[in-house]
Design a protein around this motif. Structure first.
Motif, PDB file in Angstrom:
ATOM      1  N   LYS A  63       0.842  -1.195   0.000  1.00 65.22           N
ATOM      2  CA  LYS A  63       0.000   0.000   0.000  1.00 65.22           C
ATOM      3  C   LYS A  63       0.879   1.247   0.000  1.00 65.22           C
ATOM      4  N   LEU A  64       0.353   2.314  -0.596  1.00 65.57           N
ATOM      5  CA  LEU A  64       1.096   3.561  -0.686  1.00 65.57           C
ATOM      6  C   LEU A  64       0.454   4.636   0.177  1.00 65.57           C
ATOM      7  N   GLY A  65       1.289   5.466   0.795  1.00 63.02           N
ATOM      8  CA  GLY A  65       0.790   6.611   1.530  1.00 63.02           C
ATOM      9  C   GLY A  65       0.153   7.619   0.586  1.00 63.02           C
ATOM     10  N   ASN A  66      -0.987   8.167   0.977  1.00 61.57           N
ATOM     11  CA  ASN A  66      -1.751   9.054   0.108  1.00 61.57           C
ATOM     12  C   ASN A  66      -1.141  10.453   0.061  1.00 61.57           C
ATOM     13  N   GLY A 115      -3.315   9.643   4.773  1.00 58.29           N
ATOM     14  CA  GLY A 115      -2.477   8.585   5.327  1.00 58.29           C
ATOM     15  C   GLY A 115      -2.296   7.516   4.289  1.00 58.29           C
ATOM     16  N   TYR A 116      -2.679   6.267   4.549  1.00 58.76           N
ATOM     17  CA  TYR A 116      -2.537   5.223   3.561  1.00 58.76           C
ATOM     18  C   TYR A 116      -3.649   5.324   2.537  1.00 58.76           C
ATOM     19  N   SER A 117      -3.237   5.269   1.275  1.00 58.70           N
ATOM     20  CA  SER A 117      -4.197   5.400   0.197  1.00 58.70           C
ATOM     21  C   SER A 117      -4.881   4.064  -0.054  1.00 58.70           C
ATOM     22  N   TYR A 118      -6.194   4.089  -0.205  1.00 56.47           N
ATOM     23  CA  TYR A 118      -6.922   2.876  -0.529  1.00 56.47           C
ATOM     24  C   TYR A 118      -7.374   2.878  -1.981  1.00 56.47           C
ATOM     25  N   ILE A 119      -6.729   3.689  -2.817  1.00 54.42           N
ATOM     26  CA  ILE A 119      -6.970   3.660  -4.246  1.00 54.42           C
ATOM     27  C   ILE A 119      -5.673   3.387  -5.006  1.00 54.42           C
ATOM     28  N   HIS A 120      -4.546   3.262  -4.308  1.00 53.41           N
ATOM     29  CA  HIS A 120      -3.269   2.993  -4.963  1.00 53.41           C
ATOM     30  C   HIS A 120      -2.565   1.838  -4.259  1.00 53.41           C
ATOM     31  N   TYR A 135       6.112  14.799  -2.552  1.00 54.51           N
ATOM     32  CA  TYR A 135       5.474  14.996  -3.857  1.00 54.51           C
ATOM     33  C   TYR A 135       4.242  15.874  -3.676  1.00 54.51           C
ATOM     34  N   THR A 136       3.892  16.584  -4.719  1.00 55.75           N
ATOM     35  CA  THR A 136       2.724  17.472  -4.651  1.00 55.75           C
ATOM     36  C   THR A 136       1.427  16.749  -4.960  1.00 55.75           C
ATOM     37  N   SER A 137       1.512  15.586  -5.618  1.00 53.22           N
ATOM     38  CA  SER A 137       0.298  14.850  -5.969  1.00 53.22           C
ATOM     39  C   SER A 137       0.643  13.388  -6.205  1.00 53.22           C
ATOM     40  N   ASN A 138      -0.395  12.545  -6.210  1.00 55.92           N
ATOM     41  CA  ASN A 138      -0.196  11.136  -6.531  1.00 55.92           C
ATOM     42  C   ASN A 138       0.297  10.959  -7.964  1.00 55.92           C
ATOM     43  N   ASP A 139      -0.190  11.810  -8.885  1.00 55.62           N
ATOM     44  CA  ASP A 139       0.226  11.704 -10.281  1.00 55.62           C
ATOM     45  C   ASP A 139       1.717  11.983 -10.437  1.00 55.62           C
TER      46      ASP A 139
END
Length: 329
Positions: A143-146, A179-184, A286-290
């Protein structure tokens, strides 16, 4: 290794032998090279008896050690280390030995670092490596941090704990999660022998997503000339599904799962996950997930082609692969 003032190196010893073999007296050659006649005769004698190997340095260690600690005492030191996880300063008074002696015994048996021992059993962790690329591929999901938000690596321990508490509350109220991303989720596959790796950021960890990733990962390894023979996964729900196993075995690949609660068995990809976190996911804010997702391709190329790997004698993973063409990242 010769000392810094040595008159003869291995190259100098070869010259000495060549001059003597040319018919020149040993005493004359010794005088030219600034060494004594006994020394010159010694190297010539070694060369005649052993050949090229005789010109190399020998260990100065004595053949016998009369005062070495007895095997029974060494066994007692090892037992205390493995059973009670004690250090030299604690073991020494128990057995009546100096701490320095205990330390040398632990080094001799590979027990001097607790990190090298399995905590429950105290046994040294056996490191293994397959003999050829593709013999075993480790697969795992992390899992990745959001972003925005972030875990303790980015915002510190105090703020990270607050974000984690907020994550639970917001998830229950269906608010955006910090916190932890549930979409990545990052799906990774690592070759046991070469450490060649591929990763993808996907939206979930369901069986169909895991199957699709593995099919692309298998194509990635084939593009590098690696024929996969076996896949090793943990006991996650997506990997325990019959559909995932069928997708792997249908192309002649064996699917193995680790014992429950034994992540050390899947250690190659677990260590790769840590490298991902340290050198890509949380290397900088980072400024965004993208933005973070876009940086993954460059990291994978650097990891596979340029990053030195301590387990590979300082070489990158691609050095152990037949076809160096990178068609994935």
């Amino acid at each position: 290794m010769s000392h810094r003032n040595a008159r003869l190196t291995i190259h100098g010893r070869r010259i000495l032998v060549e001059r003597v073999l040319a018919g020149r007296p040993v005493a004359h050659v010794a005088a030219e090279m600034g060494i004594s006649r006994p020394t010159a005769h010694k190297w010539v004698r070694r060369w005649r008896a052993e050949g090229e190997a005789g010109l190399h340095n020998r260990s100065s260690r004595s053949r016998t050690t009369p005062h070495r600690t007895t095997p029974g005492t060494e066994a007692a030191v090892c037992d205390l280390r493995q059973a009670r996880k004690l250090g030299p300063a604690r073991i020494g008074p128990i057995l009546g030995l100096p701490a320095s002696t205990v330390h040398r015994i632990l080094v001799r048996h590979g027990l001097n670092r607790l990190a090298w021992l399995d905590r429950p059993t105290g046994e040294p962790i056996r490191r293994y490596e397959r003999n050829r690329p593709g013999e075993l591929i480790h697969v795992d999901i992390k899992k990745l941090g959001n972003i925005p938000g972030g875990g303790w690596r980015t915002v510190g321990r105090t703020a990270g704990d607050r974000n984690r508490q907020a994550t639970t509350t917001q998830r229950r109220s269906c608010k955006p999660v910090i916190g932890y991303s549930y979409i990545h989720y990052i799906h990774s596959a690592v070759d046991d022998h070469s450490r060649l790796a591929c990763s993808e950021i996907l939206s979930d960890e369901r069986q169909h997503t895991a199957i699709a990733f593995w099919q692309r990962a298998n194509a990635f390894f084939r593009a590098h000339g690696v024929r996969v023979e076996r896949v090793l996964t943990d006991n996650g729900a997506c990997y325990k599904s019959k559909l995932f196993t069928q997708s792997v075995t249908s192309v002649g690949i064996a699917h193995k799962k680790i014992r429950p609660y034994r992540p050390q068995t899947n250690g190659k990809v677990e260590r790769f996950n840590r490298t991902l976190a340290d050198e890509w996911a949380y290397q900088r804010p980072y400024t965004s997930n993208d933005e973070r997702t876009a940086a993954l391709a460059d990291f994978l190329h650097t990891y596979n082609h340029h990053r030195s790997h301590t387990a590979l004698d300082g070489h990158p993973p691609i050095s152990r692969v037949n076809n160096p063409a990178d068609q994935y990242s």
